[in-house]
Design an enzyme around this catalytic site. Structure first.
Site: not given
Ligand code: RFL
Ligand code: PHB
Length: 393
Positions: A299, A295, A72, A387, A203
């Site tokens: 980031k 989110p 994008h 961004y 957005y």
């Molecule tokens: P994770 O992905 O949470 O992985 C952690 C892992 O550790 C495991 N765990 C354990 N394992 C062993 N022993 C224990 N005691 C444990 N406790 C936990 C868990 O099961 C898991 O598998 O962390 P990590 O690797 O730091 O990654 C971070 C990202 O997952 C997170 O920041 C993003 O998903 C945030 N986020 C977004 N980030 C972006 O860069 N771009 C996006 O568009 C974006 N959109 C989002 C998001 C997060 C969202 N939610 C669900 C909060 C959209 C949403 C809706």
């Molecule tokens: C997504 O596609 O899940 C998404 C995209 C942009 C955001 C957060 C989540 O800022």
């Protein structure tokens, strides 16, 4: 069992760190609490910054992302019944890729398995021991796996276990400083079988609240709207969801979002959080284990990847040159990008959401700010640099 680097958590941070270390000849073991199927199917992030794409490509992990992800070059801000474009590539020279986090996870797991990497799923009772800085300290991770109590001895423990993990809490509270802001709203997320409503992400700011139109593939769309964090998915019928999304996103010229079959609904809370330092003796934290962003700025995953990049360079310098300095300055280096992203994510959140304390005056200020970032090239460039992740830190 013994390894060089013991990694807790098989999210993007833990898996990528393990893979990058392997490419540099450094051994690691990854311990994950959930099953392989669970981590490969949890729906989360979608936006990868250029730096994240570059790192995945350099590590030989980019084939499916390039084939199936969507590049994008801009996104749109919708407000006051109209849409205005932020031309990311024109303003910064960089782009983003929309490619689901669980697809990144699948690619990383496949790479670890192909390289015979040690990756244990379904572990429980994980605890961290003897990670103090003294030269004779031998860090150990105790855990339970396949009905047996096990112990992993290592040189370093890396906590990549997300916001609910055990690693951060193993650092004595007296040595830690936590910074937190909890927002009084959440995001209602849906997955929809439908063609894209738009070529680019939208957005939207509306007096009823925020909404986001994103995508997953030509046939599956991801949409979010601001909701009460205590709300339940069951309280929202499909009709009610579409009515809310139309009200917040459709524009005055008659353009509408495209409806389809909703096949998943979930609600996530929103907070900003930083725990510092990100290290204690021979324990280091990376990704959500150390910091959370709302989110809105897309980031979180990208920050996890940038922590891992810094940590990989530091561990490589230690193993290849016996150098300690990059490990010693890990927190300082990583936190610069973390705080930049914290500010950007908070700022985007505040500009686009209906805030509890928003008076009519402040609502007009939100619109004035949106007018500004969509008309001033300087302001649009600042937004775009943040961004795509090319902003200087
Ligand atoms: P994770 O992905 O949470 O992985 C952690 C892992 O550790 C495991 N765990 C354990 N394992 C062993 N022993 C224990 N005691 C444990 N406790 C936990 C868990 O099961 C898991 O598998 O962390 P990590 O690797 O730091 O990654 C971070 C990202 O997952 C997170 O920041 C993003 O998903 C945030 N986020 C977004 N980030 C972006 O860069 N771009 C996006 O568009 C974006 N959109 C989002 C998001 C997060 C969202 N939610 C669900 C909060 C959209 C949403 C809706
Ligand atoms: C997504 O596609 O899940 C998404 C995209 C942009 C955001 C957060 C989540 O800022």
């Amino acid at each position: 069992m013994r390894t060089q680097v013991g990694i807790i958590g098989a999210g993007p941070a833990g898996l990528l760190l393990s893979h990058l270390l392997h490419l540099r000849g450094i051994d690691s073991v990854v311990l994950e609490a959930r099953s392989q199927n669970d981590i490969e199917s949890t729906i989360r992030a979608g936006v990868l910054e250029q730096g994240t794409m570059d790192l995945l490509n350099e590590a030989g992990l980019g084939a499916r992302m390039q084939a199936e992800g969507a590049l994008h070059h801009g996104f749109e801000l919708a407000f006051e019944g109209q849409r205005r474009r932020i031309a990311l590539t024109e303003l910064t020279g960089h782009a983003i890729t929309v490619y689901a986090q669980h697809e990144v996870i699948k690619d990383l797991v496949a790479a670890r398995i192909a390289a015979d990497g040690a990756l244990k799923f379904d572990v429980s009772n994980v605890s961290l021991h003897d990670f103090d800085a003294s030269a004779d300290a031998k860090p150990r991770i105790k855990y339970r796996h396949e009905d047996r109590d096990e112990e992993l001895e290592c040189d370093f423990i890396i906590g990549c276990d997300g916001s609910q993990g055990v690693a951060r809490g193993s650092i004595p509270a007296a040595l830690r400083q936590d910074y937190q802001k909890v927002y009084p709203f959440g995001w209602f997320g849906i997955l929809v079988e439908a063609p894209p409503s738009s070529d680019e992400l939208i957005y939207a700011r509306h007096d009823r609240g925020f909404a986001l139109i994103s995508t997953r593939s030509p046939g599956v769309q991801r949409m979010y709207f601001q909701c009460d964090p205590k709300d339940t998915a069951d309280a929202w019928s499909d009709d009610r969801i579409w009515a809310e999304l139309h009200a917040r996103v459709d524009t005055a010229d008659g353009w509408q979002i495209t409806e389809g079959k909703i096949f998943q609904k979930n609600i996530v809370g929103m907070r900003s959080f930083v725990s510092t330092p990100m290290q204690c003796g021979k324990l280091f934290l990376a990704g959500d284990a150390a910091h959370i962003v709302p989110p809105t700025g897309a980031k979180g995953l990208n920050l996890a990847v940038s922590d891992v990049k810094v940590l990989t360079a530091a561990l490589t310098a230690f193993y290849k040159e016996g150098a300690n300095d990059k490990l010693a300055s890990y927190t300082e280096t990583a936190l610069k990008r973390v705080w930049r992203a914290e500010h950007f994510s908070w700022w985007m959140t505040r500009m686009l959401h209906k805030l509890d304390d928003t008076s009519p005056f402040e609502q007009r200020l939100q619109v004035a700010e949106l007018e500004h970032v969509t008309t001033s090239r300087a302001a649009a460039t600042a937004l775009a640099e943040n961004y795509v992740g090319s902003v200087a830190v």
